[in-house]
Design a protein around this motif. Structure first.
Motif, short mmCIF file in Angstrom:
data_model
loop_
_atom_site.label_atom_id
_atom_site.label_comp_id
_atom_site.label_asym_id
_atom_site.label_seq_id
_atom_site.Cartn_x
_atom_site.Cartn_y
_atom_site.Cartn_z
N VAL A 201 0.86 -1.18 0.00
CA VAL A 201 0.00 0.00 0.00
C VAL A 201 0.90 1.23 0.00
CG1 VAL A 201 -1.79 1.30 1.20
CG2 VAL A 201 -1.82 -1.21 1.24
N LYS B 142 2.33 4.89 -2.71
CA LYS B 142 2.48 5.45 -4.05
C LYS B 142 3.72 4.87 -4.72
CE LYS B 142 0.14 9.83 -3.09
NZ LYS B 142 -1.02 9.50 -3.95
N ASN C 146 -1.95 -3.78 -10.18
CA ASN C 146 -2.42 -2.54 -9.56
C ASN C 146 -3.90 -2.73 -9.20
OD1 ASN C 146 -3.24 0.02 -8.85
ND2 ASN C 146 -2.11 1.04 -10.48
N LYS C 147 -4.18 -2.72 -7.90
CA LYS C 147 -5.54 -2.92 -7.42
C LYS C 147 -6.29 -1.60 -7.22
CE LYS C 147 -5.67 -7.43 -7.04
NZ LYS C 147 -6.64 -8.24 -7.78
N GLY C 148 -5.65 -0.48 -7.60
CA GLY C 148 -6.29 0.83 -7.46
C GLY C 148 -6.11 1.42 -6.09
N LYS C 149 -6.21 2.77 -5.99
CA LYS C 149 -6.08 3.50 -4.72
C LYS C 149 -4.79 3.14 -4.00
CE LYS C 149 -11.04 4.10 -3.96
NZ LYS C 149 -12.18 3.90 -3.04
N ASP C 150 -3.68 3.14 -4.76
CA ASP C 150 -2.33 2.90 -4.21
C ASP C 150 -2.19 1.52 -3.57
OD1 ASP C 150 -1.64 5.48 -5.00
OD2 ASP C 150 -2.23 6.34 -3.07
N LYS C 151 -2.86 0.53 -4.14
CA LYS C 151 -2.75 -0.84 -3.64
C LYS C 151 -2.23 -1.74 -4.75
CE LYS C 151 -6.44 -0.46 -0.18
NZ LYS C 151 -7.74 -1.00 0.29
N TYR C 152 -1.22 -2.58 -4.39
CA TYR C 152 -0.60 -3.45 -5.37
C TYR C 152 -0.41 -4.85 -4.79
CZ TYR C 152 0.67 1.10 -7.33
OH TYR C 152 0.63 2.38 -7.84
#
Length: 306
Positions: A232, A234, A254-260
């Protein structure tokens, strides 16, 4: 050297030209629960029937205490079949007397053990009720009692939680765990992964008679979990590209909203992922807690796609 109590070695069973079981092997020791998993038709019930000598295997061996299982050992085995095996016209007591006699129990022994279990299940009033008048859940309870009535050492449960309400499921699970503590050998199948996950040390996943995965559940989950990392924070485009280029990284999503999610090939070399970008922008790094259901879908899904 430890001697396993139940050993299935290179089991093969064919129905005509159809290969139902393809060189399946596993061991179950005292005080251990093995979960046998697979979709309908994977071969679970066939394995159970081979262990019980209901059908004969074409190849391989099944040993209990290092001896081939024969009719003289049947009194040591308890079995709850997936399909109902109760006689509707019998009362609960008559049904249990019938099965008890098959396990060399006297009528007195049957009634004593039956009353003990009926009281524990809080259904003592059902002793003289006909099987046909019981609900599906209560029929399953009677089948469970019958499987345990003669105090077996090896217990085989084929979909034991079928037709049960949540309270009864928890009751069954508690009984199974007690039997484990007594040193019983337990093998059971279930389509509900949560049940298997909460009870079993070892699992075996089958697909079309083939073993896809076998081993200690905690070790398997650890291996799977260590291969996926949750990040979690940037990550710049350049850092993202840098991570993707690493030899140890199999995939980054990339799972969106700064989640990988980063999937790695070797969990021992995770640190190299963080060498080439600004870690001050990373808020959280954690190993993903994977469920048995995730593992099952991964193994069976991949095999199905092939």
């Amino acid at each position: 050297m430890f001697i396993y109590m139940l050993e299935v070695k290179n089991l093969v069973k064919k129905y005509g030209d159809k290969l139902a079981i393809n060189h399946v092997s596993f061991c179950v020791k005292e005080g251990t629960i093995l979960g046998l998993l697979g979709r309908n038709g994977a071969g679970k019930s066939t394995i159970f029937r081979c262990i019980l000598n209901i059908i004969e295997s074409d190849e391989g061996s099944i040993l209990y205490h290092q001896n081939k299982i024969d009719k003289n050992m049947m009194d040591k085995i308890g079995y709850l079949p997936e399909e109902g095996s109760l006689i509707n016209s019998y009362t609960v007591l008559e049904q249990c007397k019938y099965y008890g006699a098959l396990k060399s129990m006297s009528e007195k022994e049957v009634k004593t053990e039956l009353m003990k279990w009926l009281k524990r299940f809080e259904i003592s009033e059902y002793i003289d009720m006909k099987i046909k008048d019981l609900s599906k859940g209560n029929k399953q309870k009677i089948q469970f009692i019958i499987a345990l009535l003669h105090n077996p050492d090896l217990i085989i449960l084929d979909e034991p939680f079928s037709g049960l309400d949540p309270i009864s499921v928890e009751f069954f699970k508690n009984v199974i765990l007690e039997l484990k503590k007594q040193g019983k050998i337990i093998v059971f199948s279930s389509h509900i992964m949560g049940h298997v996950e909460s009870l079993c040390e070892d699992i075996l996943i089958l697909e079309k008679g083939n073993v896809l995965l076998y081993g200690n559940l905690n070790e398997i989950k650890k291996e799977y979990s260590n291969q996926s990392i949750n990040i979690v924070g940037k990550i710049s485009d350049s850092d993202f590209a840098s991570i993707c280029s690493l030899e140890n990284v199999e995939e980054i999503t990339n799972k969106g909203k700064d989640k990988y999610i980063v999937k790695v090939k070797d969990p021992n070399n995770i640190n190299e992922i963080f060498k080439n970008f600004n870690t001050s922008n990373i808020l959280e790094v954690s190993i993903i807690d994977i469920s048995l259901n995730d593992i099952f879908l991964d193994k069976v899904g991949k095999k199905y796609e092939e």
